[in-house]
Design an enzyme around this catalytic site. Sequence first.
Site, PDB file in Angstrom:
ATOM      1  N   HIS A  73      -2.308 -15.949   9.185  1.00 25.67           N
ATOM      2  CA  HIS A  73      -1.668 -14.631   9.255  1.00 25.67           C
ATOM      3  C   HIS A  73      -2.526 -13.539   9.881  1.00 25.67           C
ATOM      4  O   HIS A  73      -2.206 -12.373   9.759  1.00 25.67           O
ATOM      5  CB  HIS A  73      -1.155 -14.183   7.884  1.00 25.67           C
TER       6      HIS A  73
ATOM      7  N   ARG B 183       3.458 -11.062   5.493  1.00 27.77           N
ATOM      8  CA  ARG B 183       4.918 -10.904   5.572  1.00 27.77           C
ATOM      9  C   ARG B 183       5.397 -10.252   6.865  1.00 27.77           C
ATOM     10  O   ARG B 183       6.605 -10.129   7.078  1.00 27.77           O
ATOM     11  CB  ARG B 183       5.422 -10.139   4.342  1.00 27.77           C
TER      12      ARG B 183
ATOM     13  N   PRO C 286       0.792  -1.212   0.000  1.00 32.99           N
ATOM     14  CA  PRO C 286       0.000   0.000   0.000  1.00 32.99           C
ATOM     15  C   PRO C 286       0.831   1.272   0.000  1.00 32.99           C
ATOM     16  O   PRO C 286       1.703   1.457   0.857  1.00 32.99           O
ATOM     17  CB  PRO C 286      -0.800  -0.110   1.301  1.00 32.99           C
ATOM     18  N   GLU C 287       0.533   2.137  -0.912  1.00 33.43           N
ATOM     19  CA  GLU C 287       1.094   3.484  -0.923  1.00 33.43           C
ATOM     20  C   GLU C 287      -0.025   4.430  -0.491  1.00 33.43           C
ATOM     21  O   GLU C 287      -1.112   3.990  -0.134  1.00 33.43           O
ATOM     22  CB  GLU C 287       1.646   3.819  -2.314  1.00 33.43           C
TER      23      GLU C 287
END
Length: 272
Positions: free
Chosen positions: A91, A109, A2-3
């Site tokens: 996760h 991650r 995400p930006e």
Amino acid sequence: MPELPEVETVRLFLKKNIIQEKTLSIKIENPKLRFPIVKEISYKLCNAIVTKILRRGKYLLFLYSNDYAVLFHLGMTGFFRLNELYKFRKHDHIIFNFLNKKLIFNDVRKFGFIKLYKKKEIFQCSHIKNLGPEPLGCEFSISYFQNYLSSKTTIKNLLMNQNFVAGLGNIYCSEILFRSRILPTRLVTTIKEEEIIKIIKAVKKILSNAIKLGGTTIKNFVVSDQEVGYFKNKLMVYGREGLPCLRCKNKNVIKKLIQSGRSTFFCSKCQI
DNA sequence: AGGGCTACCTGTACGC
DNA sequence: TGCGTACAGGTAGCCC
């Protein structure tokens, strides 16, 4: 992942759905993230109401009705989902239980993080105190940009530097420089005023378009349970190595190079 | 001090 | 099919 536009899209979603909701309880499923989730979060926020959800660069801030606030970063693969009932997914890290809904943070991650702060201290925390201006604000201007013209780095690296401007990432930097017709390898010291103007215009245009479209999705960007993000269909260079340039058509193909360990995409004919 | 590099972690895609 | 390798949008922290 995400930006800025993706984080803003998440913020708008959360604002619509959990503002004024009372936190009944918090369950930490897996504290292991870039920084471990502290246990205090579950009792310091118990019975507190989410009063504001803000964004600074790529960070999200939840302000609560008591003295506390939470800083989130989504890293590369972090996302929220909002469900009525909780069903474990691989996760998952933390579940915020509200009256009729549950907000879950999931991050494959583990580059993301969730940190607890006192409200009055959060804006001075190490993560956000040195951030550059918001790219869509008026502070990100020609005169501001000119202060950095002596930087001994490339224009791509400058745009990626969160202390120069907050929220641009690897995808949007390639797109911005393509739109500005400037090679990503150009040294900042060679950038002319007319080029600064082009870059600033491209930043504002590309980011605001992407927010309108709900952020880019390459994969894994989920809010609620629904894939959002349509900007990927609008990418002009990112991920298009070897394909014809969409501006000069068949005259040239998009090239890829590695700058500071990150992929950069550009057209060697359109960008100078 | 400023700027570059690497580590962190898991999944996926690809070549053999 | 299985194995090894390269790569992925993030930042912090180290090194020069």
